[in-house]
Design an enzyme around this catalytic site. Structure first.
Site, short mmCIF file in Angstrom:
data_model
loop_
_atom_site.label_atom_id
_atom_site.label_comp_id
_atom_site.label_asym_id
_atom_site.label_seq_id
_atom_site.Cartn_x
_atom_site.Cartn_y
_atom_site.Cartn_z
N PRO A 149 0.67 -1.35 0.00
CA PRO A 149 -0.06 -0.03 0.06
C PRO A 149 0.87 1.31 -0.18
O PRO A 149 1.53 1.46 0.93
CB PRO A 149 -0.78 -0.32 1.26
N GLU A 150 0.57 1.87 -1.02
CA GLU A 150 1.42 3.37 -1.12
C GLU A 150 0.27 4.44 -1.34
O GLU A 150 -1.00 3.98 -1.34
CB GLU A 150 2.47 3.30 -1.95
N LYS A 154 -1.14 8.22 3.20
CA LYS A 154 -1.31 6.62 3.29
C LYS A 154 -2.30 6.63 4.37
O LYS A 154 -2.76 5.51 4.80
CB LYS A 154 -0.16 6.09 3.75
N ARG A 196 14.49 0.01 5.73
CA ARG A 196 13.59 -0.66 4.68
C ARG A 196 14.64 -0.85 3.61
O ARG A 196 15.47 -0.50 3.27
CB ARG A 196 12.63 0.50 4.13
#
Length: 268
Positions: free
Chosen positions: A2-3, A51, A250
């Site tokens: 999800p972005e 988001k 990340r």
């Protein structure tokens, strides 16, 4: 993953499914909301903010949710089997007579006064897909800490809202810059902001995200998720390494031949 584009699409689906008729079911499965009941109220709108998802409900209330890595909202018709995961992963259910929206694995579900939304989204930078988009302000925020690595600056939602790990790696590749290059040394950083806007705009109505110039199923992304595989431009093996502060790392993907700049960590 999800972005900003995924969240925008989710907001559109929820808005179409829930706005208008009153809710006939409200089930918020988080301890602090165990007694909250929105039944009988109408959903006025569902909007994305970076988001974050904001479902505004009659009576000045907002149901705030965030998908993070694994969360999703699924919409079902009457009698349709729920398929988003096992029941113990359900965190929220909102239903009208015609549609049921089920939130799976949502790490954030909270009910707040609509007037207090800034408490949860006021820190965000300009939204790449929002009505508040301001490229000059986004650029100003990005350059406020010129020594910060580009990849980390792009992921910081306080700079510009909507970019996640996929777009971070893809943007750096397309512009041929190292994700570890200090943001203050990026040539023409306004191009970075403009291209980020173009990529998210191009993908907000697509079912599958595409960043390449040949959107076949096997060529949708340049480098993300392709460690060790040949670069689509030059054939050099794509590398991956963790990037970010300890505890907030990340994965970053890059081509060491197409992206000059300070060397990143050794390839994995």
């Amino acid at each position: 993953m999800p972005e900003g584009d995924t969240v925008w699409q989710t907001a559109q689906r929820l808005h179409q499914a829930l706005t208008g008729p009153p809710l006939i079911r409200s089930d918020l499965r988080v301890p602090r909301l165990a007694t909250a009941d929105l039944t009988g109220r109408r959903v006025l709108e569902v909007v994305p903010r970076g988001k974050h998802l904001l479902a505004r409900v009659e009576g000045g209330l907002t149901l705030h949710s965030h998908l993070r890595m694994d969360g999703s909202w699924q919409v079902y018709g009457p009698g349709e089997r729920w398929r988003g995961g096992p029941h113990h992963q359900i965190r929220a259910v909102l239903a009208t007579a015609d549609h049921t929206a089920v939130g799976y694995r949502l790490p954030v579900v909270e009910l707040l006064r609509t007037r207090d939304e800034d408490r949860v989204v006021g820190h965000l930078g300009p939204d790449l897909l929002g009505p508040d988009w301001d490229p000059d302000e986004a650029l100003r925020r990005l350059l406020a800490d010129p020594s910060r690595p580009l990849g980390e600056a792009l992921l910081d939602q306080r700079n510009l809202a909507g970019i996640g790990n996929v777009y971070k790696s893809e943007l750096c590749f397309v512009l041929r810059v190292s994700p570890w290059l200090p943001i203050g040394e990026v040539p023409s950083p306004e191009r970075l902001v403009a291209h980020a806007k173009r990529l998210l705009e191009a993908n907000r109505n697509r079912r599958a995200r595409v960043t390449t110039d040949q959107p076949r199923p096997d060529r949708r992304l340049w480098v993300y998720g392709r460690p060790g595989r040949p670069c689509r431009r030059c054939g050099t093996p794509v590398r991956t390494a963790d990037q970010g502060r300890t505890g907030q790392e990340r994965s970053t993907f890059w081509c060491p031949n197409c992206q000059p700049g300070p060397p990143g960590p050794a390839p994995s």
